[in-house]
Design an enzyme around this catalytic site. Sequence first.
Site, short mmCIF file in Angstrom:
data_model
loop_
_atom_site.label_atom_id
_atom_site.label_comp_id
_atom_site.label_asym_id
_atom_site.label_seq_id
_atom_site.Cartn_x
_atom_site.Cartn_y
_atom_site.Cartn_z
N ASP A 77 0.87 -1.25 0.00
CA ASP A 77 -0.02 -0.04 0.08
C ASP A 77 0.56 1.34 -0.17
O ASP A 77 1.63 1.51 1.28
CB ASP A 77 -0.91 -0.06 1.15
CG ASP A 77 -2.07 1.12 1.27
OD1 ASP A 77 -1.70 2.19 0.53
OD2 ASP A 77 -3.10 1.13 2.02
N THR A 96 -5.99 7.68 -9.63
CA THR A 96 -6.09 7.90 -11.02
C THR A 96 -7.63 8.29 -11.16
O THR A 96 -8.21 8.75 -12.20
CB THR A 96 -5.82 6.71 -12.23
OG1 THR A 96 -6.59 5.72 -11.52
CG2 THR A 96 -4.48 6.38 -12.18
N TYR A 147 -5.47 16.24 -9.45
CA TYR A 147 -4.69 14.82 -9.91
C TYR A 147 -3.31 15.36 -10.85
O TYR A 147 -2.26 14.90 -10.63
CB TYR A 147 -5.50 14.14 -10.68
CG TYR A 147 -4.76 13.22 -11.92
CD1 TYR A 147 -4.59 11.95 -11.09
CD2 TYR A 147 -4.75 13.28 -13.10
CE1 TYR A 147 -3.93 11.15 -11.83
CE2 TYR A 147 -4.02 12.39 -13.74
CZ TYR A 147 -3.57 11.30 -13.24
OH TYR A 147 -3.15 10.29 -14.15
N TRP A 161 -4.74 9.29 -21.81
CA TRP A 161 -6.09 8.57 -22.18
C TRP A 161 -5.93 6.86 -22.09
O TRP A 161 -6.28 6.39 -23.32
CB TRP A 161 -6.63 9.07 -23.43
CG TRP A 161 -6.84 10.46 -23.42
CD1 TRP A 161 -6.35 11.62 -22.76
CD2 TRP A 161 -7.60 11.14 -24.70
NE1 TRP A 161 -7.06 12.81 -23.28
CE2 TRP A 161 -7.83 12.33 -24.26
CE3 TRP A 161 -8.29 10.70 -25.71
CZ2 TRP A 161 -8.56 13.47 -25.13
CZ3 TRP A 161 -9.11 11.60 -26.60
CH2 TRP A 161 -9.27 13.01 -26.33
#
Length: 294
Positions: A37, A63, A126, A151
């Site tokens: 983690d 994300t 982000y 993408w």
Amino acid sequence: MKSNRILLTGVNGQVGHALLSTLSNFTVIGLSRHELDLTHPEAIRQTIRQLKPDLIINPAAYTAVDQAETDSALAIAINTVAPKVIAEEASKIGAALIHFSTDYVYEGTKLSPYTEVDAVNPQSVYGRSKYDGEMAITAVGLPHLILRTSWVYGAYGHNFLKTILRLAAQRDQLHIVADQHGAPTSSMSIAIALAQLIAEWDGKRSGIYHLTNAGSTTWYAFAREIVRQYIAMQLQPALKVTEIKAITTADYPTPASRPANSCLDNRQLAQDFGISLPSWQEGLQAEMKLLSLQ
Ligand SMILES: NC(=O)c1ccc[n+]([C@@H]2O[C@H](COP(=O)([O-])OP(=O)(O)OC[C@H]3O[C@@H](n4cnc5c(N)ncnc54)[C@H](OP(=O)(O)O)[C@@H]3O)[C@@H](O)[C@H]2O)c1
């Protein structure tokens, strides 16, 4: 580069999963979030000390672009702090690091593809957290490659391809944003390029590189091509959709701003390593084939 032991994070993610299957010629120790983690710096340090890899590949990331706007502490822990700790620990044991970053570090107002030397100006939590992660790695000064991609989608994982196919099977009409420009990049294309890159890289050249499928499009045109290829390949179940309509970003407000143009110029990667990814349409076709085998 000589990579006897590769430590790979985020093996249940799109890129991590593709890498695990593609790097079969290497000894790869793949760890999921459950096994490592990244919100626990001490666990990162201990794992690296114990496993003593000579190369660490870090596709794990926070994300959820929109969620990050209200969950910034977690995004920063995973995207900024963890890469710094990984880099520090890798440096101590003489390991190299390959890390992934994003097109969302750019503002998106440039009228042509961004190069690695263009100024960044992330428009989201982000994007900022990923850029700060890049800077933290660079500051450590170990042999590193930071690969900005865009993408990302594929047969495995949750992504635009899967969403479009799900919606196209349920609805007659889809409305897709047509004023954001970028390069859809298949997770398998990234993994295949990375296998080449590891073989080419001597660890001496460090830096930031763009790594996307070639060409560019909009989310709208990408959705149309997904449906076109799906029908052409006669995949099942049959789609219900009969019309895909173009909308604007303003028609589809999201918590995080996205760059209007996040096309990345990939020439530096080709020049330094002789590596180019196929066109985004070819990348899509390969992922469609994988999808048809599932
Ligand atoms: N997806 C895109 O469109 C896109 C675009 C540009 C750049 N990138 C970058 O490309 C890289 C790969 O992205 P991707 O599409 O493969 O992402 P992804 O599919 O969302 O996978 C991310 C992985 O990170 C893992 N992770 C999340 N929190 C973690 C934690 N606390 N500890 C350990 N692992 C954790 C997730 O674990 P779980 O499976 O348990 O959730 C998941 O396996 C990332 O650096 C991303 O920022 C992605």
